[in-house]
Write a protein that holds these residues in place. Sequence first.
Motif, PDB file in Angstrom:
ATOM      1  N   ALA A 190       0.698  -1.303   0.054  1.00  0.00           N
ATOM      2  CA  ALA A 190      -0.087   0.148  -0.112  1.00  0.00           C
ATOM      3  C   ALA A 190       0.990   1.134   0.236  1.00  0.00           C
ATOM      4  O   ALA A 190       1.853   1.403   1.021  1.00  0.00           O
ATOM      5  CB  ALA A 190      -0.796   0.092   1.261  1.00  0.00           C
ATOM      6  N   GLN A 191       0.685   2.260  -0.960  1.00  0.00           N
ATOM      7  CA  GLN A 191       1.578   3.128  -1.254  1.00  0.00           C
ATOM      8  C   GLN A 191       0.814   4.625  -1.143  1.00  0.00           C
ATOM      9  O   GLN A 191       0.154   4.624  -2.075  1.00  0.00           O
ATOM     10  CB  GLN A 191       2.760   2.933  -2.674  1.00  0.00           C
ATOM     11  CG  GLN A 191       3.307   1.575  -2.326  1.00  0.00           C
ATOM     12  CD  GLN A 191       4.153   1.221  -3.816  1.00  0.00           C
ATOM     13  OE1 GLN A 191       3.627   1.612  -4.834  1.00  0.00           O
ATOM     14  NE2 GLN A 191       5.050   0.822  -3.314  1.00  0.00           N
ATOM     15  N   VAL A 192       1.269   5.412  -0.383  1.00  0.00           N
ATOM     16  CA  VAL A 192       0.547   6.625  -0.324  1.00  0.00           C
ATOM     17  C   VAL A 192       1.751   7.922  -0.680  1.00  0.00           C
ATOM     18  O   VAL A 192       2.642   7.757   0.204  1.00  0.00           O
ATOM     19  CB  VAL A 192      -0.026   6.977   0.989  1.00  0.00           C
ATOM     20  CG1 VAL A 192      -0.722   8.419   1.017  1.00  0.00           C
ATOM     21  CG2 VAL A 192      -1.044   5.891   1.148  1.00  0.00           C
ATOM     22  N   ILE A 193       1.380   8.422  -1.576  1.00  0.00           N
ATOM     23  CA  ILE A 193       2.445   9.666  -2.197  1.00  0.00           C
ATOM     24  C   ILE A 193       1.886  10.851  -2.069  1.00  0.00           C
ATOM     25  O   ILE A 193       0.864  11.232  -2.119  1.00  0.00           O
ATOM     26  CB  ILE A 193       2.942   9.245  -3.418  1.00  0.00           C
ATOM     27  CG1 ILE A 193       1.693   9.235  -4.737  1.00  0.00           C
ATOM     28  CG2 ILE A 193       3.674   7.811  -3.390  1.00  0.00           C
ATOM     29  CD1 ILE A 193       2.318   9.146  -6.047  1.00  0.00           C
ATOM     30  N   PRO A 194       2.994  12.015  -2.217  1.00  0.00           N
ATOM     31  CA  PRO A 194       2.450  13.305  -2.043  1.00  0.00           C
ATOM     32  C   PRO A 194       2.421  14.117  -3.403  1.00  0.00           C
ATOM     33  O   PRO A 194       2.594  13.471  -4.486  1.00  0.00           O
ATOM     34  CB  PRO A 194       3.727  14.000  -1.311  1.00  0.00           C
ATOM     35  CG  PRO A 194       4.970  13.184  -1.666  1.00  0.00           C
ATOM     36  CD  PRO A 194       4.446  11.643  -2.086  1.00  0.00           C
ATOM     37  N   TRP A 195       2.337  15.290  -3.160  1.00  0.00           N
ATOM     38  CA  TRP A 195       1.842  16.229  -4.528  1.00  0.00           C
ATOM     39  C   TRP A 195       3.152  17.019  -5.322  1.00  0.00           C
ATOM     40  O   TRP A 195       3.070  17.451  -5.983  1.00  0.00           O
ATOM     41  CB  TRP A 195       0.897  17.195  -4.332  1.00  0.00           C
ATOM     42  CG  TRP A 195       0.735  17.886  -2.885  1.00  0.00           C
ATOM     43  CD1 TRP A 195       0.155  17.504  -1.810  1.00  0.00           C
ATOM     44  CD2 TRP A 195       1.568  18.876  -2.514  1.00  0.00           C
ATOM     45  NE1 TRP A 195       0.406  18.305  -0.607  1.00  0.00           N
ATOM     46  CE2 TRP A 195       1.152  19.362  -1.322  1.00  0.00           C
ATOM     47  CE3 TRP A 195       2.467  19.742  -3.394  1.00  0.00           C
ATOM     48  CZ2 TRP A 195       1.970  20.362  -0.636  1.00  0.00           C
ATOM     49  CZ3 TRP A 195       3.185  20.852  -2.545  1.00  0.00           C
ATOM     50  CH2 TRP A 195       2.920  21.132  -1.353  1.00  0.00           C
ATOM     51  N   ASN A 196       4.229  16.863  -4.415  1.00  0.00           N
ATOM     52  CA  ASN A 196       5.307  17.692  -4.668  1.00  0.00           C
ATOM     53  C   ASN A 196       6.110  17.214  -5.838  1.00  0.00           C
ATOM     54  O   ASN A 196       6.587  17.973  -6.723  1.00  0.00           O
ATOM     55  CB  ASN A 196       6.202  18.200  -3.466  1.00  0.00           C
ATOM     56  CG  ASN A 196       6.761  16.908  -2.926  1.00  0.00           C
ATOM     57  OD1 ASN A 196       6.365  15.647  -3.021  1.00  0.00           O
ATOM     58  ND2 ASN A 196       7.827  16.997  -2.180  1.00  0.00           N
ATOM     59  N   PHE A 197       6.272  16.048  -6.014  1.00  0.00           N
ATOM     60  CA  PHE A 197       6.777  14.973  -7.149  1.00  0.00           C
ATOM     61  C   PHE A 197       5.968  14.030  -7.577  1.00  0.00           C
ATOM     62  O   PHE A 197       6.256  12.850  -7.280  1.00  0.00           O
ATOM     63  CB  PHE A 197       8.163  14.852  -6.699  1.00  0.00           C
ATOM     64  CG  PHE A 197       9.032  15.999  -6.620  1.00  0.00           C
ATOM     65  CD1 PHE A 197       9.837  16.393  -7.771  1.00  0.00           C
ATOM     66  CD2 PHE A 197       9.283  16.326  -4.977  1.00  0.00           C
ATOM     67  CE1 PHE A 197      10.935  17.277  -7.144  1.00  0.00           C
ATOM     68  CE2 PHE A 197      10.232  17.222  -4.760  1.00  0.00           C
ATOM     69  CZ  PHE A 197      10.890  17.795  -6.151  1.00  0.00           C
ATOM     70  N   PRO A 198       4.660  14.533  -7.886  1.00  0.00           N
ATOM     71  CA  PRO A 198       3.849  13.216  -8.086  1.00  0.00           C
ATOM     72  C   PRO A 198       4.251  12.074  -8.905  1.00  0.00           C
ATOM     73  O   PRO A 198       4.176  10.794  -8.361  1.00  0.00           O
ATOM     74  CB  PRO A 198       2.509  13.706  -8.737  1.00  0.00           C
ATOM     75  CG  PRO A 198       2.696  15.573  -8.546  1.00  0.00           C
ATOM     76  CD  PRO A 198       4.272  15.582  -8.555  1.00  0.00           C
TER      77      PRO A 198
END
Lengths: 299, 488
Positions: free
Chosen positions: B164-172
């Motif tokens: 399960a991977q949750v990523i941010p918006w700065n380097f999508p």
Amino acid sequence: MSTPETRGSEARGARLSVLKTYKLYIGGKFPRSESGRVYEVTDAQGQWLANAPLASRKDARDAVVAARKAFAGWSGATAYNRGQVLYRVAEMLEGRREQFAAEVAAADGLPAAKAREVTDAAIDRWVWYAGWSDKVAQVVGGANPVAGPFFNLSTPEPTGVVAVLAPRRSSLLGLVSVLAPVIVTGNTAVLVTSHTAPLPALSLAEVLATSDLPGGVVNILSGDTAELARPLAAHRDVNALDLAGADGELAAELEAAAAENLKRVLRPAPGADDWSADPGLARMTPFLETKTVWHPVGA
Amino acid sequence: MTDPVAPSAASKLFAYAPAPESRAVVDIAPSYGLFIDGEFREAAAGKVFKTLAPATEEVLSEVAHGGADDVEAAVRAAREAFGPWSALPGAERAKYLFRIARIIQERSRELAVLETLDNGKPIRETRDADLPLVAAHFFYHAGWADKLSYAGLGPDPRPLGVAAQVIPWNFPLLMLAWKIAPALAAGNTVVLKPAETTPLSALFFADICRQAGLPKGVVNIVTGDGATGAALVAHPDVNKVAFTGSTAVGKEIARTVAGTDKRLTLELGGKGANIVFDDAPLDQAVEGIVSGIFFNQGQVCCAGSRLLVQESVHDEVLDALKRRLATLRVGDPLDKNTDVGAINSAEQLARITELADSGEREGAERWSVPCELPGRGYWFAPTVFTGVGQTHRIAREEIFGPVLSVLTFRTPDEAVAKANNTPYGLSAGIWTEKGSRILDMAGRLRAGVVWANTFNKFDPTSPFGGYKESGYGREGGRHGLEAYLEHA
């Protein structure tokens, strides 16, 4: 050396033995618990062995302060130096081999021959870890071939102060197997002994104190595991937590508390009561950080 | 003293004409579904949300808002795909990843424009930094898939299962690559939740997976908000959680995962110190300070957001820095000459504004680049605070914006003490010509990445990750693979 049979006994006309007062080990000193509390430690048959300090939350905090204070010097020592200090610990253990075999027999409820075997394995394990001090960086670190004109190197570094809950059983081999890997890489430790079998750990403190190990690198607390582990898991100046000696429910609670400052947590492994197997790197790398340094290449 | 940044005759003479990159290269559909089990589908509850171009506030598309049912479906698809995917010979998995790397290269301009539209960052950065690194990440990890026995985890290490991977918006898209490439190489399957404000490049990546012929269910993309991500990391059939984002959310995830068998890696916030000694090559140092804090509008977890400058060169460095900052071009992210683009969202802009205001209130001196900001969209002029004390919020809290806090020091010991005086430990910079001092400082700084006489450099072979409350685990290199493997 005292054994359960002779301890406190004067009926056989034998010399009255000199009993040992077991104490905590904090910052290189041997204090009693600041709380003044002790608890009874018995052998596997329930026979009284000694009174051990019932350390308090305050003792735990004092131990963290001592461990933090020792961190800069110990982590900054050369790997060769740390290896020699750990080897010296093994030498001192060897010198007290009979004492530890007797304590292990009483603590773990083992026949004498088996207790000697376990003690020997513990000493050999300590020697094994001593040799890792100046090898682990080469095995888990190295140069990274980045796509650009840069020198790039990754190096393992100790994470800091590690709170270690020693295994509930295996009072010496288990103990050594969790403690040595933490400190050989440059961490400092606050170790909570097995509640029921703390005496080999408290005796190990005497070995450490006479082995050139700087005070505070290892601090040893006996007492109620949960009472000591809770403040350590929540402590903001503890960097990592080894849950080897926590049962499932307590381990989950402590791991959740450790999230408050994102301690590195090593969970208790299933079936971890067997400490005889080759440990590999699995107890060293959880307490290492990888630092990667970049520098441009060019005239 | 003359104002170092008064507009000069020269700067007017050399004004740039607009040089916009064409939007025609990317075709954004009016709506997108979730990518589950190889197909796009609507959210089970039928919910959608809009994604905006932060530079203009234009609505780019409407995206499905995944809920618990969708997470369930995605995890189930990933679980079903795990057996066959992990059983594939490594060399076959490698070839899928090589295909993906090549298709990303082919479509890199399209993806760069898309990312710039959805994120607000300059096309120069998406084109020259994000996209090349994305492709490189897949190419690098592709080669690992059939060499895992050499990764230092013993012979034949095993994948963990569903990640399960949750990523941010700065380097999508780059954060997607950091997560998905090692996971797939190691034989795991994934469910990835992109950030709420930047969902599009992950959905385009889903299309790339289809073009590459990746078996269905190996990669699943569930768009949504924080609640979607929370449902994903809490799902009982997930074996591995990987999160990049704020330290506060990272702690929450660590609590969620506590007491389970799930493995966890966290790449969280930072408050990086960029340390400039008096013998540093100052022109190079100024460039490094600028890229350290104004790259990606400062929305970088490893930003050099605290400048520690040796007292004797403070004025000289600040004058040079302000002169340099006055030449930065702030505006249309699609303009190829733009250096500083838009802030990603109204929410982030509000946070930056609030923290910058606190800097003034607490007594630091504020200076902002004298530039004209567009009338629409989310903008914040590059800002420098001098006279910052260690207790100021702008010295302690991650601003995640184009705001630099300047502190001073006299001795190397003082620099180390101030640099390490933070719960974070992600990055640090050192600027000096003295090699022995670089190595001494690098050894004493408690940070996972140390850039000496450079800053903000990234590479798929180079492990990245933090000490202390910047998280745990590494991404990239051999070290990054460990997060997705276990001993046989």
